[in-house]
Design a protein around this motif. Structure first.
Motif: not given
Length: 62
Positions: A15-34
Motif C-alpha cells: 500500500l502507498t502512504e496515502e492508502e494507509v492513511k485513508a485506511l487508518l482514518k476509516l478505522i478511527y472513524a468507526r472506533m469513534d462512532i462506537v
C-alpha cells in the motif's frame, strides 16, 4: 502463519502512504462512532473492519 495472513501482510506492505492513511482514518472513524454512540456496536465495528481488510487485496489488484 497461514498463507492468507502472509498474503495480507504482503498486500499491506504494497500500500502507498496515502492508502494507509485513508485506511487508518476509516478505522478511527468507526472506533469513534462506537465510542460516541448512535448504536454502532463494537462487534459490528470489528466485523466491518475485518471485511474492509478482506477487500484490500481485491481492490489493490484490480
Amino acid at each position: 502463519m497461514t498463507k492468507q495472513f502472509e498474503n495480507m501482510i504482503h498486500t499491506i506492505d504494497s500500500l502507498t502512504e496515502e492508502e494507509v492513511k485513508a485506511l487508518l482514518k476509516l478505522i478511527y472513524a468507526r472506533m469513534d462512532i462506537v465510542e460516541n454512540g448512535n448504536g454502532y456496536s463494537s462487534e459490528q465495528c470489528v466485523s466491518d473492519t475485518l471485511n474492509m481488510f478482506k477487500e484490500i487485496p481485491r481492490i489493490k489488484h484490480t
